[in-house]
Design a protein around this motif. Structure first.
Motif, PDB file in Angstrom:
ATOM      1  N   GLY A 158      -5.703  -7.814  -5.196  1.00 50.90           N
ATOM      2  CA  GLY A 158      -6.583  -8.458  -6.337  1.00 50.90           C
ATOM      3  C   GLY A 158      -7.004  -7.675  -7.233  1.00 50.90           C
ATOM      4  O   GLY A 158      -6.736  -7.934  -8.601  1.00 50.90           O
ATOM      5  N   TYR A 159      -7.677  -6.290  -7.053  1.00 45.40           N
ATOM      6  CA  TYR A 159      -7.992  -5.433  -7.923  1.00 45.40           C
ATOM      7  C   TYR A 159      -6.847  -4.890  -8.681  1.00 45.40           C
ATOM      8  O   TYR A 159      -6.977  -4.663  -9.898  1.00 45.40           O
ATOM      9  CB  TYR A 159      -9.044  -4.525  -7.488  1.00 45.40           C
ATOM     10  N   ALA A 160      -5.769  -4.513  -7.983  1.00 45.64           N
ATOM     11  CA  ALA A 160      -4.714  -3.832  -8.654  1.00 45.64           C
ATOM     12  C   ALA A 160      -3.987  -4.649  -9.664  1.00 45.64           C
ATOM     13  O   ALA A 160      -3.874  -4.308 -10.890  1.00 45.64           O
ATOM     14  CB  ALA A 160      -3.431  -3.671  -7.515  1.00 45.64           C
ATOM     15  N   ILE A 161      -3.696  -6.056  -9.525  1.00 43.39           N
ATOM     16  CA  ILE A 161      -2.972  -6.614 -10.532  1.00 43.39           C
ATOM     17  C   ILE A 161      -4.081  -7.074 -11.441  1.00 43.39           C
ATOM     18  O   ILE A 161      -3.692  -7.372 -12.547  1.00 43.39           O
ATOM     19  CB  ILE A 161      -2.405  -7.953  -9.966  1.00 43.39           C
ATOM     20  N   GLY A 162      -5.307  -6.906 -11.123  1.00 45.61           N
ATOM     21  CA  GLY A 162      -6.417  -7.169 -12.530  1.00 45.61           C
ATOM     22  C   GLY A 162      -6.442  -6.343 -13.312  1.00 45.61           C
ATOM     23  O   GLY A 162      -6.550  -6.390 -14.550  1.00 45.61           O
TER      24      GLY A 162
ATOM     25  N   LEU B 193      -3.308   0.146  -4.854  1.00 47.24           N
ATOM     26  CA  LEU B 193      -2.214  -0.091  -3.721  1.00 47.24           C
ATOM     27  C   LEU B 193      -1.996   1.157  -2.872  1.00 47.24           C
ATOM     28  O   LEU B 193      -1.821   1.065  -1.568  1.00 47.24           O
ATOM     29  CB  LEU B 193      -0.917  -0.184  -4.632  1.00 47.24           C
ATOM     30  N   LEU B 194      -2.111   2.360  -3.548  1.00 50.14           N
ATOM     31  CA  LEU B 194      -1.807   3.703  -2.873  1.00 50.14           C
ATOM     32  C   LEU B 194      -2.988   3.903  -1.597  1.00 50.14           C
ATOM     33  O   LEU B 194      -2.420   4.013  -0.410  1.00 50.14           O
ATOM     34  CB  LEU B 194      -1.738   4.845  -3.621  1.00 50.14           C
ATOM     35  N   PHE B 195      -4.058   3.518  -2.042  1.00 52.29           N
ATOM     36  CA  PHE B 195      -5.377   3.723  -0.896  1.00 52.29           C
ATOM     37  C   PHE B 195      -5.103   2.685   0.126  1.00 52.29           C
ATOM     38  O   PHE B 195      -5.614   2.715   1.179  1.00 52.29           O
ATOM     39  CB  PHE B 195      -6.530   3.914  -1.770  1.00 52.29           C
ATOM     40  N   ALA B 196      -4.585   1.435  -0.407  1.00 47.96           N
ATOM     41  CA  ALA B 196      -4.688   0.246   0.585  1.00 47.96           C
ATOM     42  C   ALA B 196      -3.597   0.570   1.533  1.00 47.96           C
ATOM     43  O   ALA B 196      -3.805   0.155   2.718  1.00 47.96           O
ATOM     44  CB  ALA B 196      -4.149  -0.895  -0.262  1.00 47.96           C
ATOM     45  N   ARG B 197      -2.418   1.192   1.323  1.00 49.80           N
ATOM     46  CA  ARG B 197      -1.329   1.730   2.169  1.00 49.80           C
ATOM     47  C   ARG B 197      -2.224   2.906   2.971  1.00 49.80           C
ATOM     48  O   ARG B 197      -1.655   2.929   4.200  1.00 49.80           O
ATOM     49  CB  ARG B 197      -0.222   2.345   1.520  1.00 49.80           C
TER      50      ARG B 197
ATOM     51  N   VAL C 194     -10.291   6.024  -8.628  1.00 50.34           N
ATOM     52  CA  VAL C 194     -11.347   5.410  -7.357  1.00 50.34           C
ATOM     53  C   VAL C 194     -12.004   4.114  -7.684  1.00 50.34           C
ATOM     54  O   VAL C 194     -12.477   3.619  -6.886  1.00 50.34           O
ATOM     55  CB  VAL C 194     -12.189   6.451  -7.222  1.00 50.34           C
ATOM     56  N   GLN C 195     -11.893   3.595  -8.936  1.00 45.38           N
ATOM     57  CA  GLN C 195     -12.851   2.738  -9.300  1.00 45.38           C
ATOM     58  C   GLN C 195     -12.416   1.308  -8.659  1.00 45.38           C
ATOM     59  O   GLN C 195     -13.308   0.536  -7.806  1.00 45.38           O
ATOM     60  CB  GLN C 195     -12.456   2.361 -10.803  1.00 45.38           C
ATOM     61  N   GLY C 196     -11.074   0.785  -8.536  1.00 44.98           N
ATOM     62  CA  GLY C 196     -10.619  -0.053  -7.929  1.00 44.98           C
ATOM     63  C   GLY C 196     -10.723  -0.058  -6.491  1.00 44.98           C
ATOM     64  O   GLY C 196     -11.034  -0.956  -5.841  1.00 44.98           O
TER      65      GLY C 196
ATOM     66  N   ALA D  66     -12.789  -2.684  -4.077  1.00 40.27           N
ATOM     67  CA  ALA D  66     -11.931  -3.503  -3.210  1.00 40.27           C
ATOM     68  C   ALA D  66     -12.024  -3.318  -1.869  1.00 40.27           C
ATOM     69  O   ALA D  66     -12.315  -4.473  -0.947  1.00 40.27           O
ATOM     70  CB  ALA D  66     -10.207  -3.230  -3.295  1.00 40.27           C
ATOM     71  N   LEU D  67     -12.156  -2.175  -1.429  1.00 40.12           N
ATOM     72  CA  LEU D  67     -12.489  -1.736   0.125  1.00 40.12           C
ATOM     73  C   LEU D  67     -14.009  -2.260   0.470  1.00 40.12           C
ATOM     74  O   LEU D  67     -14.202  -2.523   1.615  1.00 40.12           O
ATOM     75  CB  LEU D  67     -12.031  -0.183   0.316  1.00 40.12           C
ATOM     76  N   SER D  68     -14.778  -2.025  -0.500  1.00 38.34           N
ATOM     77  CA  SER D  68     -16.339  -2.396  -0.254  1.00 38.34           C
ATOM     78  C   SER D  68     -16.358  -4.270   0.177  1.00 38.34           C
ATOM     79  O   SER D  68     -16.728  -4.563   1.037  1.00 38.34           O
ATOM     80  CB  SER D  68     -17.359  -2.116  -1.293  1.00 38.34           C
ATOM     81  N   ARG D  69     -15.534  -4.842  -0.711  1.00 41.11           N
ATOM     82  CA  ARG D  69     -15.285  -6.301  -0.553  1.00 41.11           C
ATOM     83  C   ARG D  69     -14.821  -6.693   0.928  1.00 41.11           C
ATOM     84  O   ARG D  69     -15.288  -7.463   1.420  1.00 41.11           O
ATOM     85  CB  ARG D  69     -14.852  -6.708  -1.820  1.00 41.11           C
ATOM     86  N   SER D  70     -13.706  -5.965   1.188  1.00 36.62           N
ATOM     87  CA  SER D  70     -12.920  -6.305   2.440  1.00 36.62           C
ATOM     88  C   SER D  70     -13.619  -5.933   3.695  1.00 36.62           C
ATOM     89  O   SER D  70     -13.803  -6.529   4.593  1.00 36.62           O
ATOM     90  CB  SER D  70     -11.759  -5.826   2.289  1.00 36.62           C
TER      91      SER D  70
END
Length: 414
Positions: free
Chosen positions: A146-150, A285-289, A333-335, A339-343
């Motif tokens: 969500g953050y990435a495409i945002g 997306l990289l950090f999500a991976r 690092v912003q997104g 994103a990870l705080s929310r999840s």
């Protein structure tokens, strides 16, 4: 299901990040400069308009912070979350349109306060819908997507807005270009909210609201506060989040005002912030991976450390290329930290009370957002330089880092 393949409901939820991120990008890069130009024309100094801008950003979020837990508790009753979300996002779009109709410095500050209030209110419910649209195992990736495409999606209307402002089509002057850009952004916000409205539904909820609704809501709030106080994981997480998300939001809201005060050209400011959005897309997306290898806690701590360095480097900023470097570092690092705080929080809380808990999640974030801009305003007013204001924000990241180290991990995404 493959982690990389999103369901229709997950995609529809994520598109709201595309919708509202266009407003945030304009709020970060264009509106503060427009406010400064109107303020200086009205006889205010650059330091005064920076101080006013910090107060405005604090005011709107202050009222959301007061109401967030109550609204969240109301939204947890079946059928209410979508209605409240719709009300706030429509009011946000309406106030953004009103900003386009005024050329008054004071009126623009007032309408922006209302828009900030409604934007934050809608986001309270949007964040809580994350629990409804996906599972714990997929939550980190869906939130990050969500953050990435945002970030990348918001660049499209932003580029159009910049062209309208700087290329002066149809003979429009800069002020008219800014007003047209506000209208474009409002329409974009509306268009990409439609999938969220029609496809996302409240999956987890309490039963129908009782007869004495407000009495029941406040009774639940008291119980939730006691539960949070006795739950070490949630309590420590919220305390850490209170500190570090303040720094993140403050940098988002105040960066262009700071760059302007230290002499960075307006065009350089806008382009550098556009680069931030572009860098953020692959970085999230990289950090999500990387969560497959490193848990979310380590990645959040790394992001906080990077932000601390950004504040320190910002104190010594002299040239436009240094502002560009800071913009790139922020984009990395912003997104991810958002994103990870929310999840991370979404995995900790009871599913059927997700809106209420996200109300507390956002109340701490929104109250913290009051502290950051006020710190910048205070130190800028006392020293006559925005540099000390930016440096003061590092204190919030340090506090967040120290507390978050004590938060138990919630596991990796396998």
């Amino acid at each position: 299901m493959s982690q990389m393949k999103l369901t229709r409901e997950e995609r529809s939820w994520a598109l709201y990040d595309v919708a509202n991120s266009a407003y945030i990008l304009l709020l970060t890069a264009v509106i503060p400069l427009y406010v400064k130009s109107l303020g200086e024309a009205a006889g205010y100094t650059a330091a005064q308009t920076t101080s006013h801008w910090g107060i405005v950003q604090s005011t709107g979020t202050f009222f959301v912070a007061l109401l967030a837990p109550v609204l969240g508790a109301l939204a947890d009753y079946r059928g209410r979350k979508k209605k409240l979300f719709t009300l706030f996002f429509l009011l946000g779009i309406g106030s953004l349109m009103l900003m386009a109709l005024t050329g008054s410095y004071l009126a623009l500050l007032v309408f922006n306060t209302v828009c900030a209030f409604c934007y934050a209110g809608a986001n309270n419910f949007y964040d809580a819908f994350l629990v409804d649209v996906t599972s714990d195992e997929r939550m980190d990736y869906v939130s990050s997507f969500g953050y990435a495409i945002g970030y990348i999606g918001s660049c499209i209307p932003f580029v159009v807005c910049i062209a309208v402002i700087f290329l002066h089509p149809f003979g429009w002057d800069t002020a008219t270009g800014v007003r047209v850009s506000l209208v474009i952004t409002a329409l974009w916000w509306l268009l990409f909210s439609l999938p969220m409205l029609f496809r996302v539904r409240q999956r987890y909820a309490l039963e129908e609201a009782p007869e004495h609704l407000l009495r029941s809501v406040f009774s639940r709030l008291r119980k939730t506060i006691r539960d949070i106080a006795h739950d070490r994981r949630i309590g420590l997480f919220l305390l850490a989040y209170f500190f570090y998300i303040d720094g993140v939001d403050t940098i988002i809201r105040m960066s262009t005002s700071f760059g302007y005060d230290v002499g960075i050209d307006e065009t350089q400011l806008v382009l550098a912030l556009l680069v931030t959005q572009i860098v953020a897309f692959p970085a999230v997306l990289l950090f999500a991976r990387l969560i497959k290898r490193f848990d979310a806690k380590r990645i959040i701590l790394f992001s906080i450390a990077v932000y601390t360095g950004i504040c320190i480097f910002g104190f010594f900023l002299q040239h436009a290329w240094q502002f560009w470097m800071l913009a790139i570092c922020v984009g990395l690092v912003q997104g991810t930290i958002q994103a990870l705080s929310r999840s991370y929080f979404g995995k900790l809380i009871p599913k059927e009370k997700n809106s209420e808990y996200f109300g507390f999640y956002n109340i701490l974030g929104k109250y913290a957002t009051i502290i950051g801009p006020l710190l910048i305003s205070l130190f800028t007013a006392l020293t006559g330089s925005s540099r000390y204001g930016v440096l003061s924000v590092a204190l919030l990241f340090v506090a967040g880092f120290l507390v978050f180290r004590k938060v138990p991990s919630v596991g990796r995404l396998d």
